[in-house]
Design an enzyme around this catalytic site. Structure first.
Site, PDB file in Angstrom:
ATOM      1  N   HIS A 147       2.586   2.999  -5.992  1.00 17.84           N
ATOM      2  CA  HIS A 147       2.056   1.844  -5.245  1.00 17.84           C
ATOM      3  C   HIS A 147       1.779   2.260  -3.789  1.00 17.84           C
ATOM      4  CE1 HIS A 147       1.984  -2.114  -3.422  1.00 17.84           C
ATOM      5  NE2 HIS A 147       2.418  -2.737  -4.485  1.00 17.84           N
ATOM      6  N   GLU A 172      -3.400   1.852  -5.808  1.00 21.38           N
ATOM      7  CA  GLU A 172      -2.238   2.208  -6.611  1.00 21.38           C
ATOM      8  C   GLU A 172      -2.665   2.920  -7.901  1.00 21.38           C
ATOM      9  OE1 GLU A 172       0.084  -1.444  -6.969  1.00 21.38           O
ATOM     10  OE2 GLU A 172      -0.933  -2.190  -5.196  1.00 21.38           O
TER      11      GLU A 172
HETATM   12  C1  BG6 Z   1       0.764  -5.334  -5.724  1.00 21.08           C
HETATM   13  C2  BG6 Z   1       0.463  -6.575  -6.518  1.00 21.08           C
HETATM   14  O1  BG6 Z   1       0.756  -4.239  -6.579  1.00 21.08           O
HETATM   15  O2  BG6 Z   1       2.050  -5.447  -5.130  1.00 21.08           O
HETATM   16  C3  BG6 Z   1       0.560  -7.796  -5.614  1.00 21.08           C
HETATM   17  O3  BG6 Z   1      -0.813  -6.442  -7.099  1.00 21.08           O
HETATM   18  C4  BG6 Z   1       1.928  -7.823  -4.927  1.00 21.08           C
HETATM   19  O4  BG6 Z   1       0.351  -8.976  -6.365  1.00 21.08           O
HETATM   20  C5  BG6 Z   1       2.146  -6.496  -4.209  1.00 21.08           C
HETATM   21  O5  BG6 Z   1       1.989  -8.903  -4.027  1.00 21.08           O
HETATM   22  C6  BG6 Z   1       3.471  -6.395  -3.450  1.00 21.08           C
HETATM   23  O6  BG6 Z   1       4.548  -6.628  -4.288  1.00 21.08           O
HETATM   24  P1  BG6 Z   1       6.026  -6.583  -3.722  1.00 21.08           P
HETATM   25  O7  BG6 Z   1       6.922  -6.916  -4.895  1.00 21.08           O
HETATM   26  O8  BG6 Z   1       6.278  -5.189  -3.215  1.00 21.08           O
HETATM   27  O9  BG6 Z   1       6.115  -7.590  -2.609  1.00 21.08           O
END
Ligand code: BG6
Length: 278
Positions: free
Chosen positions: A154, A254
């Site tokens: 990510h 990602e």
């Molecule tokens: C992304 C998602 O991968 O991660 C989003 O597509 C999400 O919807 C984002 O808000 C962040 O997620 P987190 O759990 O790290 O706050």
């Protein structure tokens, strides 16, 4: 040089310095939260207000979403799985040459993971820190039954300003818009004027992140899905560990196995999700 460091509150990370680049990887989540090439600006975005707190994912760098990406059907389970908040084992570092350092981290099932996900597994992350950044997340099914995973590297990229960003390489690719749950088709480059949360499918070639300060090239392997995300203003205000204007200086691209690209691994099977960032 590879140094094992510890913050005052016990948060541990590995720092790498070689003649091509520098990097920092937290043991919690095997979370790479800093990578910079010599003489350049950091490639990865890290929130100024991110907590380095045990049990909370760092906001920025490369969180590892595993063994599921996004929400679980069981809403009591954490978004993006548990790997990003587990304590990983640092297996070791190899200073291959003056410009290349390889770090290896490992996570296996234990009494904590088995309560969340009922399978035996071996998860290994290899990070090559050089004038390119290479991440390889290897899943081995060590159970006697098959399991299905979805996952993502990510990656939060640092950008000059989100209004100056163009993402190239996804033209004519189908995507699932996670804001409307509709299937759409990309036309041209991606630019940002509002919240974007999309899962691109059938992705094969290189992706280019272009902004005022530079171009970054991303080449994925073991993956045909890519998530593109920027929370824009309203969502940023609701997010943890983000200043109100934080969305202006970041974008997530990602490298994933998400939705239709989830993978089933039979006992002893291995799958490697990789990304080379240049
Ligand atoms: C992304 C998602 O991968 O991660 C989003 O597509 C999400 O919807 C984002 O808000 C962040 O997620 P987190 O759990 O790290 O706050």
């Amino acid at each position: 040089m590879i140094t094992h460091k510890r913050l005052a509150d016990g948060f541990e990370y590995i720092e790498v310095k070689n003649s091509a680049a520098e990097a920092k990887v937290a043991l919690q989540g095997a979370h790479l939260f800093h990578y910079v090439k010599a003489g350049e600006e950091p490639i990865l975005w890290l929130s100024e207000t991110s907590d380095f707190e045990l049990g909370k994912a760092i906001r920025g760098g490369v969180p590892l979403c595993w063994p599921w990406f996004g929400f679980n059907e069981d809403k009591s389970l954490p978004q993006h799985g548990f790997a990003r908040v587990m304590m990983w084992e640092f297996v070791g570092g190899d200073e291959v040459d003056a410009r290349t350092t390889v770090l290896t981290f490992r996570l296996t099932n234990d009494e904590k993971t088995v309560q969340i996900w009922h399978y035996k597994f071996l998860l290994e992350l290899k990070i090559t820190i050089s004038d390119k950044l290479t991440l390889e997340l290897k899943t081995t099914n060590t159970d006697d039954k098959s399991f299905k995973i979805s996952q993502a590297l990510h990656t939060y990229f640092s950008v000059s300003h989100i209004s100056e960003v163009a993402i190239k390489g996804l033209d004519k690719k189908p995507y699932l818009d996670a804001l409307t749950w509709k299937n759409e088709l990309q036309e041209g480059d991606i630019s940002f004027h509002q919240e974007v949360d999309r899962v691109y499918q059938n992705v094969d070639g290189e992706i280019v992140l272009s902004d005022k300060k530079r171009e970054i090239y991303i080449k994925n392997s073991g993956s045909s899905s890519v998530v593109v995300w920027n929370p824009w203003i309203e969502k940023t205000l609701r997010m943890s560990a983000m200043k109100p204007n934080a969305y202006e200086s970041m974008v997530c691209i990602e490298s994933a196995n998400a939705f239709d690209d989830a993978r089933v691994l039979k006992p002893h099977e291995v799958h490697v999700l990789g990304a080379v960032i240049d």
